[in-house]
Motif scaffolding. Structure first.
Motif, mmCIF file in Angstrom:
data_model
loop_
_atom_site.group_PDB
_atom_site.id
_atom_site.type_symbol
_atom_site.label_atom_id
_atom_site.label_comp_id
_atom_site.label_asym_id
_atom_site.label_seq_id
_atom_site.Cartn_x
_atom_site.Cartn_y
_atom_site.Cartn_z
ATOM 1 N N ASP A 180 -2.500 1.489 2.486
ATOM 2 C CA ASP A 180 -1.643 1.629 1.307
ATOM 3 C C ASP A 180 -2.133 0.753 0.160
ATOM 4 O O ASP A 180 -2.108 1.158 -1.007
ATOM 5 C CB ASP A 180 -0.195 1.275 1.649
ATOM 6 N N ASP A 209 -5.177 2.378 -1.388
ATOM 7 C CA ASP A 209 -4.742 3.548 -2.161
ATOM 8 C C ASP A 209 -4.108 3.128 -3.489
ATOM 9 O O ASP A 209 -4.375 3.728 -4.534
ATOM 10 C CB ASP A 209 -3.749 4.389 -1.359
ATOM 11 N N GLN A 210 -3.264 2.079 -3.466
ATOM 12 C CA GLN A 210 -2.628 1.608 -4.700
ATOM 13 C C GLN A 210 -3.658 1.038 -5.668
ATOM 14 O O GLN A 210 -3.569 1.253 -6.878
ATOM 15 C CB GLN A 210 -1.570 0.561 -4.393
#
Length: 132
Positions: free
Chosen positions: A115, A118-119
């Protein structure tokens, strides 16, 4: 949100004596320069870059002087471990969770490495300011 000048933020960072309070404004590096940062903060100094072929001499100087350095161009070497040094390898072989800090409210949390990557990939290069 307003655009906090770098000198004000640097002043605040240099005078922290306890837990930091949340930042009232969004921070953007738009318009900042290395020269301005170096002149604005007592903790900032330039970090020399050296190419790999010059690294051993620079490392020896670092061990004597303690001045940090950036070894530049490692990824351009023929024996660079291209398969191992990229985010996809890290996602597969690295920790599942990592600790992160929100720079606006100074809260810490644990999040999935996937995550986080991805961010980071989705984030704009500069923080958008109100009205931009």
């Amino acid at each position: 949100m307003s655009h906090e000048p770098p000198s004000r933020l640097i002043h605040l960072m240099n005078h922290v004596h306890g837990p930091q309070s949340p930042v009232e404004t969004r921070v953007s590096t738009s318009g900042w320069s290395l020269k301005h940062l170096l002149n604005s903060g007592k903790s900032f100094r330039p970090v020399p870059r050296v190419f790999l072929r010059e690294a051993q001499k620079a490392i020896n100087r670092f061990e004597i002087d303690g001045v940090p350095l950036i070894i530049h161009g490692l990824h351009q070497e023929y024996n660079w471990l291209r398969k191992e040094f990229h985010p996809e390898w890290l996602k597969e072989h690295g920790p599942k969770n990592i600790n992160v800090r929100n720079i606006y409210d100074w809260t810490d949390e644990t999040m999935l490495l996937q995550d986080f990557i991805d961010q980071c990939r989705a984030a704009p290069p500069l923080s958008p300011l109100e009205g931009d």
